[in-house]
Scaffold this motif. Sequence first.
Motif, mmCIF file in Angstrom:
data_model
loop_
_atom_site.group_PDB
_atom_site.id
_atom_site.type_symbol
_atom_site.label_atom_id
_atom_site.label_comp_id
_atom_site.label_asym_id
_atom_site.label_seq_id
_atom_site.Cartn_x
_atom_site.Cartn_y
_atom_site.Cartn_z
ATOM 1 N N GLU A 198 0.813 -1.217 0.000
ATOM 2 C CA GLU A 198 0.000 0.000 0.000
ATOM 3 C C GLU A 198 0.845 1.266 0.000
ATOM 4 O OE1 GLU A 198 -3.590 2.045 2.619
ATOM 5 O OE2 GLU A 198 -3.039 -0.044 2.941
ATOM 6 N N GLU A 199 1.943 1.262 0.740
ATOM 7 C CA GLU A 199 2.791 2.454 0.813
ATOM 8 C C GLU A 199 3.454 2.759 -0.531
ATOM 9 O OE1 GLU A 199 3.057 4.637 3.275
ATOM 10 O OE2 GLU A 199 1.469 3.456 4.221
ATOM 11 N N TYR A 200 3.918 1.695 -1.186
ATOM 12 C CA TYR A 200 4.551 1.892 -2.489
ATOM 13 C C TYR A 200 3.539 2.401 -3.512
ATOM 14 C CZ TYR A 200 7.210 0.888 -6.752
ATOM 15 O OH TYR A 200 7.868 0.994 -7.968
ATOM 16 N N ARG A 201 2.328 1.861 -3.456
ATOM 17 C CA ARG A 201 1.304 2.316 -4.399
ATOM 18 C C ARG A 201 0.956 3.785 -4.166
ATOM 19 N NH1 ARG A 201 -3.777 -1.330 -5.754
ATOM 20 N NH2 ARG A 201 -2.082 -2.488 -6.710
ATOM 21 N N LYS A 202 0.855 4.185 -2.918
ATOM 22 C CA LYS A 202 0.577 5.590 -2.617
ATOM 23 C C LYS A 202 1.680 6.483 -3.163
ATOM 24 C CE LYS A 202 -2.247 4.991 1.565
ATOM 25 N NZ LYS A 202 -2.295 5.184 3.038
ATOM 26 N N GLU A 203 2.907 6.005 -3.014
ATOM 27 C CA GLU A 203 4.056 6.758 -3.515
ATOM 28 C C GLU A 203 3.959 6.939 -5.039
ATOM 29 O OE1 GLU A 203 8.739 5.710 -4.255
ATOM 30 O OE2 GLU A 203 7.855 5.081 -2.339
ATOM 31 N N LEU A 204 3.563 5.873 -5.731
ATOM 32 C CA LEU A 204 3.427 5.942 -7.185
ATOM 33 C C LEU A 204 2.261 6.828 -7.605
ATOM 34 C CD1 LEU A 204 4.036 2.200 -8.168
ATOM 35 C CD2 LEU A 204 5.640 4.099 -8.370
ATOM 36 N N GLU A 205 1.152 6.729 -6.881
ATOM 37 C CA GLU A 205 -0.032 7.504 -7.236
ATOM 38 C C GLU A 205 0.186 9.006 -7.108
ATOM 39 O OE1 GLU A 205 -3.007 5.739 -4.754
ATOM 40 O OE2 GLU A 205 -3.566 4.236 -6.267
ATOM 41 N N GLU A 206 1.169 9.396 -6.299
ATOM 42 C CA GLU A 206 1.475 10.818 -6.114
ATOM 43 C C GLU A 206 2.327 11.380 -7.252
ATOM 44 O OE1 GLU A 206 3.273 11.031 -2.298
ATOM 45 O OE2 GLU A 206 1.388 10.707 -1.194
ATOM 46 N N LYS A 207 2.900 10.499 -8.069
ATOM 47 C CA LYS A 207 3.724 10.948 -9.184
ATOM 48 C C LYS A 207 2.845 11.295 -10.387
ATOM 49 C CE LYS A 207 7.779 8.205 -7.877
ATOM 50 N NZ LYS A 207 8.800 7.228 -8.329
ATOM 51 N N ASP A 208 3.362 12.142 -11.280
ATOM 52 C CA ASP A 208 2.578 12.483 -12.466
ATOM 53 C C ASP A 208 2.789 11.422 -13.539
ATOM 54 O OD1 ASP A 208 4.974 13.055 -13.914
ATOM 55 O OD2 ASP A 208 4.967 15.108 -13.151
ATOM 56 N N LEU A 209 1.917 11.435 -14.544
ATOM 57 C CA LEU A 209 1.924 10.409 -15.580
ATOM 58 C C LEU A 209 3.243 10.357 -16.351
ATOM 59 C CD1 LEU A 209 -1.656 10.449 -17.135
ATOM 60 C CD2 LEU A 209 -0.403 8.441 -16.350
ATOM 61 N N GLU A 210 3.786 11.503 -16.652
ATOM 62 C CA GLU A 210 5.029 11.549 -17.426
ATOM 63 C C GLU A 210 6.152 10.821 -16.708
ATOM 64 O OE1 GLU A 210 8.002 14.856 -19.515
ATOM 65 O OE2 GLU A 210 6.084 15.485 -18.631
ATOM 66 N N GLU A 211 6.258 11.047 -15.401
ATOM 67 C CA GLU A 211 7.304 10.402 -14.604
ATOM 68 C C GLU A 211 7.075 8.896 -14.524
ATOM 69 O OE1 GLU A 211 9.381 10.822 -10.172
ATOM 70 O OE2 GLU A 211 7.595 12.008 -10.685
ATOM 71 N N LEU A 212 5.822 8.498 -14.314
ATOM 72 C CA LEU A 212 5.492 7.073 -14.234
ATOM 73 C C LEU A 212 5.779 6.370 -15.552
ATOM 74 C CD1 LEU A 212 2.125 7.222 -12.259
ATOM 75 C CD2 LEU A 212 4.297 6.308 -11.420
ATOM 76 N N ASN A 213 5.397 7.016 -16.658
ATOM 77 C CA ASN A 213 5.648 6.440 -17.981
ATOM 78 C C ASN A 213 7.131 6.201 -18.211
ATOM 79 O OD1 ASN A 213 3.484 5.907 -20.015
ATOM 80 N ND2 ASN A 213 2.775 7.911 -19.352
ATOM 81 N N ALA A 214 7.940 7.191 -17.854
ATOM 82 C CA ALA A 214 9.383 7.092 -18.055
ATOM 83 C C ALA A 214 9.965 5.925 -17.250
ATOM 84 C CB ALA A 214 10.057 8.400 -17.656
ATOM 85 N N GLU A 215 9.517 5.780 -16.010
ATOM 86 C CA GLU A 215 10.005 4.693 -15.156
ATOM 87 C C GLU A 215 9.596 3.336 -15.719
ATOM 88 O OE1 GLU A 215 9.191 4.972 -11.000
ATOM 89 O OE2 GLU A 215 9.498 7.135 -10.948
ATOM 90 N N ALA A 216 8.322 3.239 -16.128
ATOM 91 C CA ALA A 216 7.808 1.956 -16.620
ATOM 92 C C ALA A 216 8.469 1.545 -17.932
ATOM 93 C CB ALA A 216 6.292 2.043 -16.788
ATOM 94 N N ILE A 217 8.687 2.504 -18.831
ATOM 95 C CA ILE A 217 9.347 2.205 -20.106
ATOM 96 C C ILE A 217 10.778 1.730 -19.878
ATOM 97 C CG2 ILE A 217 10.246 3.257 -22.227
ATOM 98 C CD1 ILE A 217 7.715 5.030 -22.242
ATOM 99 N N LYS A 218 11.442 2.335 -18.917
ATOM 100 C CA LYS A 218 12.813 1.944 -18.593
ATOM 101 C C LYS A 218 12.857 0.506 -18.078
ATOM 102 C CE LYS A 218 16.848 3.497 -15.931
ATOM 103 N NZ LYS A 218 17.361 4.502 -14.964
ATOM 104 N N ILE A 219 11.837 0.122 -17.323
ATOM 105 C CA ILE A 219 11.791 -1.214 -16.717
ATOM 106 C C ILE A 219 11.275 -2.270 -17.700
ATOM 107 C CG2 ILE A 219 10.546 -2.614 -15.007
ATOM 108 C CD1 ILE A 219 10.787 -0.219 -13.110
ATOM 109 N N ASP A 220 10.185 -1.939 -18.404
ATOM 110 C CA ASP A 220 9.535 -2.948 -19.254
ATOM 111 C C ASP A 220 8.969 -2.281 -20.511
ATOM 112 O OD1 ASP A 220 8.287 -5.133 -20.321
ATOM 113 O OD2 ASP A 220 7.167 -5.666 -18.521
ATOM 114 N N LYS A 221 9.850 -2.035 -21.459
ATOM 115 C CA LYS A 221 9.466 -1.342 -22.691
ATOM 116 C C LYS A 221 8.431 -2.143 -23.479
ATOM 117 C CE LYS A 221 11.555 0.937 -26.698
ATOM 118 N NZ LYS A 221 12.846 1.236 -27.400
ATOM 119 N N GLU A 222 8.559 -3.467 -23.469
ATOM 120 C CA GLU A 222 7.659 -4.314 -24.236
ATOM 121 C C GLU A 222 6.223 -4.222 -23.703
ATOM 122 O OE1 GLU A 222 6.762 -6.537 -27.424
ATOM 123 O OE2 GLU A 222 8.750 -5.758 -26.928
#
Length: 217
Positions: free
Chosen positions: A39-63
């Motif tokens: 729950e804590e990690y999800r809250k941390e992610l939900e506070e980030k904006d879409l652009e930042e989340l997209n960049a992190e996710a693409i770096k981890i799992d582009k496919e």
Amino acid sequence: MYKESLRKREKTNSSSGEHGLYINSLIYGIVYNDTKFDEEYRKELEEKDLEELNAEAIKIDKEAMKKISPNDKKRIIRVLEIYKETGKTKTQNEIESRKNEVEYDYKLYVTNLERNKLYEKINKRVDLMIEKGLIEEVKELLKKYQEYPTAMQALGYKETKLYIQGEISKEEMIEKIKIETRRYAKRQLTWFRKNKEAIWLDMEDGSDKNIRKILEE
């Protein structure tokens, strides 16, 4: 009853987000293992904006991100959660989860309706949901349970919650639910169109014609 409903909605949102994953599990033998909810990690992610989340996710799992809308925050967050929880990407988990071929023959039929008529049905369904007590249901859930934050982000619930909290008007709530439901329907159709095995049935052809088509197949 309310609590069980919220648990089911929470699990659905956190583990898949799309009904297509259940179909994949059934016809391709893919197993989507339950992962621990942080729950804590999800809250941390939900506070980030879409652009930042997209960049992190693409770096981890582009496919995986090739199949996810850059505006679909819930599914983007899930990509990041899976990596944190398992140490492997969503793509890796899905490849490894494929078991032996299913032991039965199957055909995948998808019903479709002309877009304007589909959207008209969706709009009427939302109006009926309001008439049947959606607002009252969400009020009760908010009073009773606070431990299911993701469940309350489900389609229809999150917009109603905004209305109850005075952030939007009732008219805005209804329109938001209709818009998001239409978008969800569009995403589902797009997902099924990518499946080359899908056999499409036109709802306007009527039951008799579609039954004949199924029998011919």
